[in-house]
Motif scaffolding. Structure first.
Motif, PDB file in Angstrom:
ATOM      1  N   GLY A  12       0.799  -1.219   0.000  1.00 44.90           N
ATOM      2  CA  GLY A  12       0.000   0.000   0.000  1.00 44.90           C
ATOM      3  C   GLY A  12       0.834   1.272   0.000  1.00 44.90           C
ATOM      4  N   GLN A  13       0.151   2.394  -0.191  1.00 44.08           N
ATOM      5  CA  GLN A  13       0.837   3.668  -0.426  1.00 44.08           C
ATOM      6  C   GLN A  13       1.073   4.523   0.813  1.00 44.08           C
ATOM      7  OE1 GLN A  13       1.848   4.395  -3.705  1.00 44.08           O
ATOM      8  NE2 GLN A  13       1.224   2.252  -3.903  1.00 44.08           N
ATOM      9  N   SER A  14       0.519   4.136   1.964  1.00 45.36           N
ATOM     10  CA  SER A  14       0.607   4.997   3.169  1.00 45.36           C
ATOM     11  C   SER A  14       0.154   6.422   2.849  1.00 45.36           C
ATOM     12  CB  SER A  14       2.043   5.029   3.721  1.00 45.36           C
ATOM     13  OG  SER A  14       2.399   3.814   4.305  1.00 45.36           O
ATOM     14  N   GLY A  70       7.163  -8.412  -5.708  1.00 44.74           N
ATOM     15  CA  GLY A  70       6.890  -7.038  -6.112  1.00 44.74           C
ATOM     16  C   GLY A  70       5.590  -6.972  -6.888  1.00 44.74           C
ATOM     17  N   ILE A  71       4.741  -6.024  -6.553  1.00 45.32           N
ATOM     18  CA  ILE A  71       3.424  -5.885  -7.188  1.00 45.32           C
ATOM     19  C   ILE A  71       3.470  -4.699  -8.150  1.00 45.32           C
ATOM     20  CG2 ILE A  71       0.942  -5.588  -6.815  1.00 45.32           C
ATOM     21  CD1 ILE A  71       2.076  -8.177  -5.622  1.00 45.32           C
ATOM     22  N   PRO A  72       3.570  -4.929  -9.465  1.00 46.99           N
ATOM     23  CA  PRO A  72       3.746  -3.826 -10.410  1.00 46.99           C
ATOM     24  C   PRO A  72       2.561  -2.863 -10.460  1.00 46.99           C
ATOM     25  CG  PRO A  72       3.408  -5.912 -11.564  1.00 46.99           C
ATOM     26  CD  PRO A  72       3.623  -6.247 -10.134  1.00 46.99           C
ATOM     27  N   ASP A  73       1.350  -3.383 -10.202  1.00 48.46           N
ATOM     28  CA  ASP A  73       0.149  -2.535 -10.253  1.00 48.46           C
ATOM     29  C   ASP A  73      -0.354  -2.231  -8.842  1.00 48.46           C
ATOM     30  OD1 ASP A  73      -0.410  -5.211  -9.894  1.00 48.46           O
ATOM     31  OD2 ASP A  73      -2.158  -5.252 -11.233  1.00 48.46           O
ATOM     32  N   ALA A  74       0.562  -2.068  -7.887  1.00 49.81           N
ATOM     33  CA  ALA A  74       0.187  -1.870  -6.482  1.00 49.81           C
ATOM     34  C   ALA A  74      -0.713  -0.664  -6.274  1.00 49.81           C
ATOM     35  CB  ALA A  74       1.447  -1.744  -5.627  1.00 49.81           C
TER      36      ALA A  74
END
Length: 201
Positions: A12-14, A70-74
């Motif tokens: 997630g982006q925080s 790693g999640i490219p479309d996170a």
């Protein structure tokens, strides 16, 4: 129940932290994410969903025995992380536990207890932690028969639609206090939690 991996969602982006990364905050002398991963790893094998490398979250997990993805479309939201982690679950796993990385009160004992409920309530398809007062939260274990539905979710709503569609097949396991729900999304959340704990980190 070591055949059930834990999917630790940490991509997630925080976005509510005012530019800080909540998963890199120091808790008990170490980065929050590393602490969460160690708690999970003591209960079961861990697959952790992360932002694409290079990223500091990868670095703080160095030396831990877990599988980093790693999640490219996170930026899509939680379900991108869920899909990405689920794709790496072993074909012989009977189920998978979904765990958010920002639950500061969750313990290895909590995770082990919910994993144990899979064995004690084999007639269910979903096993979920609740607060002491019975409010559903995390972690959530999903039977393999639900993996296909989970892998087609999109957006940031998590797996709630799958839980609702299978409400008759959910076992709720009570965990202490607010362990199943307390998360820290804002600087104010962090300040209040630390004040209650009586610590600076």
């Amino acid at each position: 129940m070591t055949d059930i991996p834990i999917l630790l969602l940490a991509a997630g982006q925080s976005s509510r932290m005012g530019g800080k990364d909540k998963l890199l905050q120091i808790v008990d002398g170490q980065p929050f994410l590393r602490r969460s991963a160690q708690i999970a790893r003591r209960a079961a094998p861990v697959i952790v969903a992360l932002p694409p490398a290079p990223h500091p979250r990868h670095d703080v997990l160095d030396g831990l025995n877990l599988h980093r993805i790693g999640i490219p479309d996170a930026r899509e939201g939680m379900n991108a992380s869920l899909r990405g982690a689920l794709a790496h679950v072993s074909a012989d796993a009977r189920a998978a536990m979904i765990l958010l990385a920002d639950l500061p009160e969750i313990t290895t004992e909590d995770l082990t207890a919910v994993l144990g409920s899979v064995r004690s309530h084999p007639d269910k398809l979903i096993w979920r932690g609740t607060t002491a007062s019975g409010k559903p939260g995390h972690p959530v274990v999903f039977d393999r028969s639900l993996f296909d539905r989970l892998s087609h979710l999109s957006g940031d709503q998590g797996a709630q639609s799958v839980v609702r569609a299978n409400s008759e097949n959910v076992h709720l396991h009570t965990l202490p206090g607010q362990n199943a729900l307390l998360d820290l999304d804002t600087p104010e959340d962090w300040a209040a939690w630390r004040a209650k704990r009586g610590t600076l980190n």
